[in-house]
Design a protein around this motif. Sequence first.
Motif, PDB file in Angstrom:
ATOM      1  N   ALA A 122      14.827   3.303   3.738  1.00  0.00           N
ATOM      2  CA  ALA A 122      14.348   4.001   2.543  1.00  0.00           C
ATOM      3  C   ALA A 122      13.336   3.164   1.771  1.00  0.00           C
ATOM      4  O   ALA A 122      12.553   3.706   0.984  1.00  0.00           O
ATOM      5  CB  ALA A 122      15.521   4.358   1.638  1.00  0.00           C
ATOM      6  N   GLU A 123      13.349   1.846   1.986  1.00  0.00           N
ATOM      7  CA  GLU A 123      12.358   0.973   1.352  1.00  0.00           C
ATOM      8  C   GLU A 123      11.215   0.672   2.324  1.00  0.00           C
ATOM      9  O   GLU A 123      10.069   0.965   2.037  1.00  0.00           O
ATOM     10  CB  GLU A 123      13.015  -0.323   0.883  1.00  0.00           C
ATOM     11  CG  GLU A 123      14.021  -0.132  -0.233  1.00  0.00           C
ATOM     12  CD  GLU A 123      14.589  -1.461  -0.715  1.00  0.00           C
ATOM     13  OE1 GLU A 123      13.895  -2.477  -0.575  1.00  0.00           O
ATOM     14  OE2 GLU A 123      15.724  -1.469  -1.220  1.00  0.00           O
ATOM     15  N   GLY A 124      11.535   0.096   3.457  1.00  0.00           N
ATOM     16  CA  GLY A 124      10.564  -0.153   4.521  1.00  0.00           C
ATOM     17  C   GLY A 124       9.238  -0.705   4.029  1.00  0.00           C
ATOM     18  O   GLY A 124       8.204  -0.046   4.141  1.00  0.00           O
ATOM     19  N   GLU A 125       9.240  -1.928   3.483  1.00  0.00           N
ATOM     20  CA  GLU A 125       8.027  -2.487   2.891  1.00  0.00           C
ATOM     21  C   GLU A 125       6.835  -2.461   3.837  1.00  0.00           C
ATOM     22  O   GLU A 125       5.697  -2.237   3.415  1.00  0.00           O
ATOM     23  CB  GLU A 125       8.268  -3.936   2.431  1.00  0.00           C
ATOM     24  CG  GLU A 125       9.249  -4.078   1.280  1.00  0.00           C
ATOM     25  CD  GLU A 125      10.674  -4.281   1.775  1.00  0.00           C
ATOM     26  OE1 GLU A 125      10.949  -3.962   2.954  1.00  0.00           O
ATOM     27  OE2 GLU A 125      11.521  -4.738   0.985  1.00  0.00           O
ATOM     28  N   SER A 126       7.066  -2.679   5.115  1.00  0.00           N
ATOM     29  CA  SER A 126       5.967  -2.709   6.076  1.00  0.00           C
ATOM     30  C   SER A 126       5.489  -1.320   6.470  1.00  0.00           C
ATOM     31  O   SER A 126       4.476  -1.185   7.156  1.00  0.00           O
ATOM     32  CB  SER A 126       6.407  -3.467   7.337  1.00  0.00           C
ATOM     33  OG  SER A 126       7.526  -2.830   7.931  1.00  0.00           O
ATOM     34  N   GLU A 127       6.204  -0.277   6.012  1.00  0.00           N
ATOM     35  CA  GLU A 127       5.864   1.086   6.413  1.00  0.00           C
ATOM     36  C   GLU A 127       5.506   1.969   5.223  1.00  0.00           C
ATOM     37  O   GLU A 127       4.502   2.695   5.273  1.00  0.00           O
ATOM     38  CB  GLU A 127       7.042   1.704   7.174  1.00  0.00           C
ATOM     39  CG  GLU A 127       7.453   0.906   8.412  1.00  0.00           C
ATOM     40  CD  GLU A 127       8.849   1.270   8.885  1.00  0.00           C
ATOM     41  OE1 GLU A 127       9.434   2.227   8.334  1.00  0.00           O
ATOM     42  OE2 GLU A 127       9.357   0.600   9.800  1.00  0.00           O
ATOM     43  N   ILE A 128       6.312   1.929   4.165  1.00  0.00           N
ATOM     44  CA  ILE A 128       6.070   2.806   3.009  1.00  0.00           C
ATOM     45  C   ILE A 128       6.070   1.988   1.711  1.00  0.00           C
ATOM     46  O   ILE A 128       6.600   2.421   0.686  1.00  0.00           O
ATOM     47  CB  ILE A 128       7.104   3.947   2.945  1.00  0.00           C
ATOM     48  CG1 ILE A 128       8.535   3.412   3.045  1.00  0.00           C
ATOM     49  CG2 ILE A 128       6.856   4.961   4.047  1.00  0.00           C
ATOM     50  CD1 ILE A 128       9.606   4.492   2.887  1.00  0.00           C
ATOM     51  N   VAL A 129       5.500   0.800   1.755  1.00  0.00           N
ATOM     52  CA  VAL A 129       5.312  -0.104   0.608  1.00  0.00           C
ATOM     53  C   VAL A 129       6.656  -0.568   0.049  1.00  0.00           C
ATOM     54  O   VAL A 129       7.093  -1.662   0.311  1.00  0.00           O
ATOM     55  CB  VAL A 129       4.450   0.539  -0.500  1.00  0.00           C
ATOM     56  CG1 VAL A 129       4.187  -0.462  -1.617  1.00  0.00           C
ATOM     57  CG2 VAL A 129       3.141   1.045   0.076  1.00  0.00           C
TER      58      VAL A 129
END
Length: 427
Positions: free
Chosen positions: A232-239
């Motif tokens: 739900a966070e996925g920094e490398s995918e959706i910031v």
Amino acid sequence: MTTVSIIAIIINITISLTLATGMTPVLVWWERRVAGFIQDRAGPNRCNIGPIRLGGLIQSIADMLKLVFKEDFTPSHIKYKFFFSLAPIILFFCVFLTFGVIPFADNLVIDGQSIMMQALPIQLGVMWFLAYAGLSTYGIILGGYSSGSKFGILSSIRATAQVISYEAAMALSVVSMLLTYGSIHLGDIVASQGDTLLGFIPSWGVFMQPLAALIFIVTAFAETNRTPFDIAEGESEIVAGYHTEYSAMKFGLFQVGELAAMCAASAIIVTLFFGGYQIPWLDTQTLKDNIDYVMIAIMIIVPLKIFFLTKWMKKNNNWGDSNNIRSKETAILTKLFWAIAIIIVALFAWFLSTGLSTNGVAITVAVLQVLTFIVKFLLVALVFIWIRWTLLRFRYDQLQMLGWKVLLPLSLLNIVITATYIVVTGS
């Protein structure tokens, strides 16, 4: 309601608040230090108040103060500002309420009155925990949706798919525990774990239901939205997903909520699978019968622990160098730790010399059980941190496959095996 009951409730609520939110600076510091250790670097160790650094703990306090005084900015494109502000509050309070049914010690009996050692004296137990743990996901979904950005929307969709993939397996793994211990009340479950198997193995849930323990622990990681299930966070995918548009204390509440969720998961794992407040081979009655020997053991162990701790501090902090800030801090902390040790030893020596009343024994046993629970709680929290900095994030489709094709069938199989065993053996 008597004065004793009111005092007990206040103490239990204080313990819940401390473990759910008061531990946040410590866990942030611990996470950074463990990450530094795993990545072969120092981690935070420079921020200080005078000579006091506490190994980098002051850095967490500084970061917390920064969030409190930072500008609380709401982007102009936010259409649902009420829900945007409400989302982190929902997440935080739902996670905090899960602590309400965690028993920190066996029922405390004072003057014949039995007092439940949990924040909310109710019998709902694990059902209460599952209800509010599931509701906390709505904070993530609402935060992402109300942000009005593509990253927030994608995060909400991911969180929704994630919750329906692991919640079923989590609930079914708990069903196996309820069949095993015959109660939904967590106090009864922990009390049953005070027995032994084959005369020497503690009747902890991890030994009674190893498959249920594995499934629950894996789904608990997904529940807390931490690596390797932080899709739900996925920094490398959706910031940063649902909290991309948040700042200041709204962002801070999300971070505190995540850590509180980790604390809640650690508490329920300890309660269901690692004996809760139970000391191995020393149930409540055994502790009461041998309280003098237990106090003597503590009087020996505490000074030894302080000795080795202060020796390690002196070795690593340039002890004796008057110009070194670490040496000054070591001198202060050494005196503080030894003062605590002396107070504990003197207090227990006084108890041994004068003897404890029935109420005194009950209170002493309750304190020891609370401390036992906290030690186990911290060890499980350490595992959460360790896993975060060891494993990579699962892909979105991999989590779905794990939840629906692996964990759910295994949890159903475990229920069938458990129910069959109970019917055949009649136990």
